[in-house]
Design a protein around this motif. Structure first.
Motif, short mmCIF file in Angstrom:
data_model
loop_
_atom_site.label_atom_id
_atom_site.label_comp_id
_atom_site.label_asym_id
_atom_site.label_seq_id
_atom_site.Cartn_x
_atom_site.Cartn_y
_atom_site.Cartn_z
N ASN A 151 40.68 -17.90 20.03
CA ASN A 151 41.49 -18.91 20.71
C ASN A 151 42.71 -18.29 21.38
O ASN A 151 43.17 -18.77 22.42
CB ASN A 151 41.93 -19.99 19.71
CG ASN A 151 40.80 -20.92 19.34
OD1 ASN A 151 39.71 -20.47 18.99
ND2 ASN A 151 41.03 -22.22 19.41
N LEU A 152 43.22 -17.21 20.80
CA LEU A 152 44.38 -16.55 21.39
C LEU A 152 44.08 -15.99 22.77
O LEU A 152 44.95 -15.98 23.65
CB LEU A 152 44.87 -15.43 20.47
CG LEU A 152 45.53 -15.86 19.15
CD1 LEU A 152 45.87 -14.63 18.31
CD2 LEU A 152 46.79 -16.68 19.41
N ASP A 153 42.84 -15.52 22.98
CA ASP A 153 42.48 -14.98 24.29
C ASP A 153 42.62 -16.04 25.39
O ASP A 153 42.96 -15.73 26.53
CB ASP A 153 41.04 -14.46 24.28
CG ASP A 153 40.89 -13.19 23.46
OD1 ASP A 153 41.64 -12.24 23.73
OD2 ASP A 153 40.05 -13.17 22.55
N PHE A 154 42.37 -17.29 25.02
CA PHE A 154 42.39 -18.36 26.02
C PHE A 154 43.80 -18.86 26.32
O PHE A 154 43.98 -19.79 27.10
CB PHE A 154 41.48 -19.50 25.59
CG PHE A 154 40.02 -19.12 25.65
CD1 PHE A 154 39.34 -19.18 26.84
CD2 PHE A 154 39.36 -18.67 24.53
CE1 PHE A 154 38.00 -18.81 26.92
CE2 PHE A 154 38.04 -18.29 24.58
CZ PHE A 154 37.36 -18.36 25.79
N LEU A 155 44.79 -18.22 25.72
CA LEU A 155 46.16 -18.49 26.14
C LEU A 155 46.45 -17.84 27.49
O LEU A 155 47.42 -18.20 28.16
CB LEU A 155 47.15 -17.95 25.09
CG LEU A 155 47.11 -18.62 23.72
CD1 LEU A 155 48.11 -17.94 22.78
CD2 LEU A 155 47.40 -20.11 23.82
N ARG A 156 45.58 -16.89 27.88
CA ARG A 156 45.78 -16.20 29.15
C ARG A 156 44.98 -16.89 30.26
O ARG A 156 43.77 -17.09 30.14
CB ARG A 156 45.35 -14.74 29.02
CG ARG A 156 46.22 -13.96 28.04
CD ARG A 156 45.94 -12.48 28.10
NE ARG A 156 44.66 -12.14 27.50
CZ ARG A 156 43.70 -11.47 28.12
NH1 ARG A 156 43.84 -11.11 29.38
NH2 ARG A 156 42.58 -11.19 27.49
N PRO A 157 45.63 -17.27 31.36
CA PRO A 157 44.96 -18.00 32.44
C PRO A 157 43.72 -17.31 32.99
O PRO A 157 42.74 -17.98 33.31
CB PRO A 157 46.05 -18.14 33.51
CG PRO A 157 47.33 -18.10 32.74
CD PRO A 157 47.09 -17.14 31.61
N VAL A 158 43.73 -15.97 33.10
CA VAL A 158 42.59 -15.29 33.68
C VAL A 158 41.34 -15.47 32.82
O VAL A 158 40.23 -15.63 33.35
CB VAL A 158 42.89 -13.78 33.90
CG1 VAL A 158 43.14 -13.06 32.59
CG2 VAL A 158 41.77 -13.11 34.67
N VAL A 159 41.51 -15.47 31.52
CA VAL A 159 40.36 -15.66 30.63
C VAL A 159 39.85 -17.10 30.75
O VAL A 159 38.64 -17.34 30.82
CB VAL A 159 40.73 -15.33 29.17
CG1 VAL A 159 39.54 -15.58 28.24
CG2 VAL A 159 41.18 -13.87 29.06
N ARG A 160 40.77 -18.05 30.80
CA ARG A 160 40.36 -19.45 30.97
C ARG A 160 39.60 -19.63 32.28
O ARG A 160 38.55 -20.30 32.32
CB ARG A 160 41.57 -20.37 30.93
CG ARG A 160 42.32 -20.39 29.61
CD ARG A 160 43.22 -21.61 29.51
NE ARG A 160 44.28 -21.64 30.52
CZ ARG A 160 45.51 -21.18 30.35
NH1 ARG A 160 45.84 -20.58 29.20
NH2 ARG A 160 46.42 -21.29 31.30
N PHE B 1 32.13 -17.08 23.56
CA PHE B 1 32.53 -16.46 24.81
C PHE B 1 32.82 -14.99 24.50
O PHE B 1 33.68 -14.69 23.68
CB PHE B 1 33.79 -17.11 25.38
CG PHE B 1 33.63 -18.56 25.78
CD1 PHE B 1 33.37 -18.90 27.10
CD2 PHE B 1 33.73 -19.57 24.84
CE1 PHE B 1 33.23 -20.23 27.47
CE2 PHE B 1 33.59 -20.90 25.20
CZ PHE B 1 33.34 -21.23 26.52
N MET B 2 32.13 -14.09 25.15
CA MET B 2 32.35 -12.67 24.98
C MET B 2 33.18 -12.16 26.15
O MET B 2 32.94 -12.55 27.30
CB MET B 2 31.02 -11.91 24.91
CG MET B 2 30.04 -12.43 23.87
SD MET B 2 30.55 -12.11 22.18
CE MET B 2 30.31 -10.33 22.08
N ILE B 3 34.16 -11.28 25.86
CA ILE B 3 34.98 -10.73 26.93
C ILE B 3 35.05 -9.22 26.80
O ILE B 3 34.93 -8.67 25.70
CB ILE B 3 36.41 -11.33 26.92
CG1 ILE B 3 37.13 -11.03 25.60
CG2 ILE B 3 36.37 -12.83 27.18
CD1 ILE B 3 38.58 -11.48 25.60
N ASP B 4 35.24 -8.55 27.95
CA ASP B 4 35.39 -7.10 27.94
C ASP B 4 36.83 -6.73 28.30
O ASP B 4 37.70 -7.59 28.42
CB ASP B 4 34.37 -6.43 28.86
CG ASP B 4 34.60 -6.74 30.34
OD1 ASP B 4 35.62 -7.39 30.68
OD2 ASP B 4 33.76 -6.32 31.17
#
Length: 326
Positions: free
Chosen positions: A127-136, A213-216
């Motif tokens: 959930n912390l990753d989605f605090l960043r607009p680019v990830v959202r 959701f997987m992110i690199d």
């Protein structure tokens, strides 16, 4: 990580995995080792290395993934109550085709197990990753691409899901909330309003928790875990994602604009109603899992939390207004 050689499995979960690995014809005679992968609240997840000893196993039928890692999950007890494995596999293939899924290497119909390429350069998001607009933003692009893909063979709307779970709770003797009649009344109101407005049925993941959701390192997003996928109301996909992320009202508006290209009261109202239904669905699912699952997870706590959030919207003074706006 702690690797286990094929044949050395000691726990029930490890032995269940090994029983499945022996059924992959392309790996007959291959040197295999595996380790557990954390995440998920329905199944056990595994990383498997094919040709782990470094010898040439291609001639033994290990397939093109020789010397590489793959990912698979072993279905948890009772998951067949919720999941049609053939439909999940179709959705995984659809996600791969739209460019935001993971390469599907094999499928074992008898066990319902899919084998995927292991994405070493990606990690499960939080959930912390989605605090960043680019990830959202990248997540919205991925969801929109999957939602815009050709329809799946299975259609199961949010109403179908809740109806099914209510029946299953009774079948397994699960807990029923004291205000069940009220919850079903609100469900009926939402069903009537949404059906009257018309459902936009498209492929939906229907399971948008952060770990799917997987992110690199460049914040590229890939979607995983399509076990609950079906054709469903399009707006439900974002609504459930909002449930899982606990976004502020401002971020929800931003994401609606990102997905739809605009924000309007009707779309916002539709999202609020579907957020309530999403929490009701997963709360009811948790009542079943509490009775049938063998995983070490507090389903009662999870379901109670989901119900509390659903009630917040069901009791909201704007509930009648949201229904009229649909």
């Amino acid at each position: 990580m702690s690797w286990i050689r094929m044949g050395d499995g000691a726990s029930d979960a490890e032995q269940a995995l090994e029983a499945i690995l022996t059924k992959v014809p392309r790996w007959a005679g291959a040197d295999l080792r595996y380790c557990s992968v954390s995440g998920g609240i329905s199944n056990t997840n595994w990383r498997v290395q094919v040709g782990a000893g470094g010898e040439d196993v291609a001639s033994a039928g290990a397939g093109p993934e020789s010397g590489k890692d793959v990912f698979l999950k072993v279905p948890g007890r009772g998951t067949e109550m919720f999941i049609t494995r053939e439909a999940a596999h179709e959705a995984s293939r659809r996600a791969e085709a739209c460019g935001f899924g993971v390469a599907v290497l094999d499928y074992l119909p008898e066990s319902g197990v899919e084998i995927f390429a292991f994405m070493a350069e990606f990690r499960a998001s939080s959930n912390l990753d989605f605090l960043r607009p680019v990830v959202r933003h990248n997540a919205v692009r991925a969801l929109r691409a999957f939602n815009d893909a050709p329809r799946l063979s299975l259609t199961k709307t949010i109403f179908d899901m809740v109806d099914e779970h209510v029946r299953q709770v009774a079948e397994v003797g699960g807990r029923v909330p004291a205000d069940q009649a009220f919850l079903m009344q609100r469900l009926g109101e939402a069903r009537a309003a949404l059906t009257a407005s018309g459902l936009d049925l498209v492929p939906c993941m229907n399971d948008t928790l952060a770990g799917n959701f997987m992110i690199d390192g460049q914040d590229h997003v890939r979607l995983v875990d399509f076990e609950y996928a079906s054709n469903n109301e399009r707006a439900y996909e974002l609504a459930l994602w909002f449930d899982e992320m606990a976004f502020s009202a401002e971020v929800e508006r931003e994401m609606i604009e990102d997905y739809w290209g605009r924000w309007d009261e009707q779309t916002a109202a539709r999202t609020q109603v579907l957020k309530a239904l999403g929490d009701l669905k997963w709360a009811t699912w948790a009542m079943i899992q509490e009775r049938v699952s063998t995983l070490d997870f507090d389903y009662y706590k999870y379901g109670t939390w989901k119900l509390r959030r659903a009630r917040t919207l069901f009791h909201h003074p704007d509930w009648p207004l949201w229904l009229r706006l649909l």
